[in-house]
Write a protein that holds these residues in place. Sequence first.
Motif, mmCIF file in Angstrom:
data_model
loop_
_atom_site.group_PDB
_atom_site.id
_atom_site.type_symbol
_atom_site.label_atom_id
_atom_site.label_comp_id
_atom_site.label_asym_id
_atom_site.label_seq_id
_atom_site.Cartn_x
_atom_site.Cartn_y
_atom_site.Cartn_z
ATOM 1 N N GLY A 1 0.778 -1.232 0.000
ATOM 2 C CA GLY A 1 0.000 0.000 0.000
ATOM 3 C C GLY A 1 0.806 1.277 0.000
ATOM 4 N N TYR A 2 2.116 1.194 0.211
ATOM 5 C CA TYR A 2 2.944 2.402 0.254
ATOM 6 C C TYR A 2 3.319 2.859 -1.152
ATOM 7 C CZ TYR A 2 3.229 1.713 5.255
ATOM 8 O OH TYR A 2 2.906 1.565 6.569
ATOM 9 N N LEU A 3 3.513 4.171 -1.283
ATOM 10 C CA LEU A 3 3.827 4.785 -2.566
ATOM 11 C C LEU A 3 5.335 4.869 -2.779
ATOM 12 C CD1 LEU A 3 1.258 7.722 -2.428
ATOM 13 C CD2 LEU A 3 0.971 5.469 -3.511
ATOM 14 N N HIS A 4 5.740 4.697 -4.043
ATOM 15 C CA HIS A 4 7.139 4.758 -4.459
ATOM 16 C C HIS A 4 7.237 5.613 -5.712
ATOM 17 C CE1 HIS A 4 8.600 1.144 -2.157
ATOM 18 N NE2 HIS A 4 7.306 0.912 -2.153
ATOM 19 N N GLU A 5 8.428 6.155 -5.957
ATOM 20 C CA GLU A 5 8.707 6.792 -7.236
ATOM 21 C C GLU A 5 8.742 5.695 -8.302
ATOM 22 O OE1 GLU A 5 12.620 5.464 -5.589
ATOM 23 O OE2 GLU A 5 10.852 6.422 -4.747
ATOM 24 N N GLY A 6 8.436 6.045 -9.547
ATOM 25 C CA GLY A 6 8.522 5.075 -10.621
ATOM 26 C C GLY A 6 9.929 4.531 -10.748
ATOM 27 N N HIS A 7 10.045 3.229 -10.858
ATOM 28 C CA HIS A 7 11.339 2.574 -11.062
ATOM 29 C C HIS A 7 11.092 1.146 -11.535
ATOM 30 C CE1 HIS A 7 10.300 1.406 -6.932
ATOM 31 N NE2 HIS A 7 11.130 0.387 -7.069
ATOM 32 N N THR A 8 12.145 0.501 -12.003
ATOM 33 C CA THR A 8 12.035 -0.873 -12.467
ATOM 34 C C THR A 8 11.936 -1.786 -11.250
ATOM 35 O OG1 THR A 8 13.224 -0.440 -14.516
ATOM 36 C CG2 THR A 8 13.185 -2.713 -13.766
#
Length: 143
Positions: free
Chosen positions: A40-47
């Motif tokens: 449920g936590y948000l992250h920056e876009g990444h592979t």
Amino acid sequence: MTVLSSDRNTPRLDGDKRHGFVAGGSLIYAGAIVLRAADGYLHEGHTATGMVGVGRAEERIDNRIGADGEEGLTYRRGIYKFANSAAADEITHADIGSLAYAVDDQTVAKTDGTGTRSPAGIIDGVDADGVWVRFDEALTKAS
């Protein structure tokens, strides 16, 4: 809970702005692709795998030294233009309606990189400057 016996002022969300909690170790820049992990936590876009695109960051949040959920982020659903990948992963007009996959916080690709990338959203358009991506978490998950 019992059934209603009078009118009810039911709360609602207006617009496309949403708020969520940021994963520890994340630095999310305003305008970046935002992904939600399975926890449920948000992250920056990444592979990475196991995530799904939720929108574009409305602000810069630095939670690199914080714990999961220590910082909150406002993000917006909708259609936004991001950089196109290259070579075999370049998105073309023939890919409109298909999934776009997150490469980094500003780049999307045509493929999941042999199982290494998460879906960012649905390809809505392509032009010389980039790829228009529709961010709708439920729609992307259903695809």
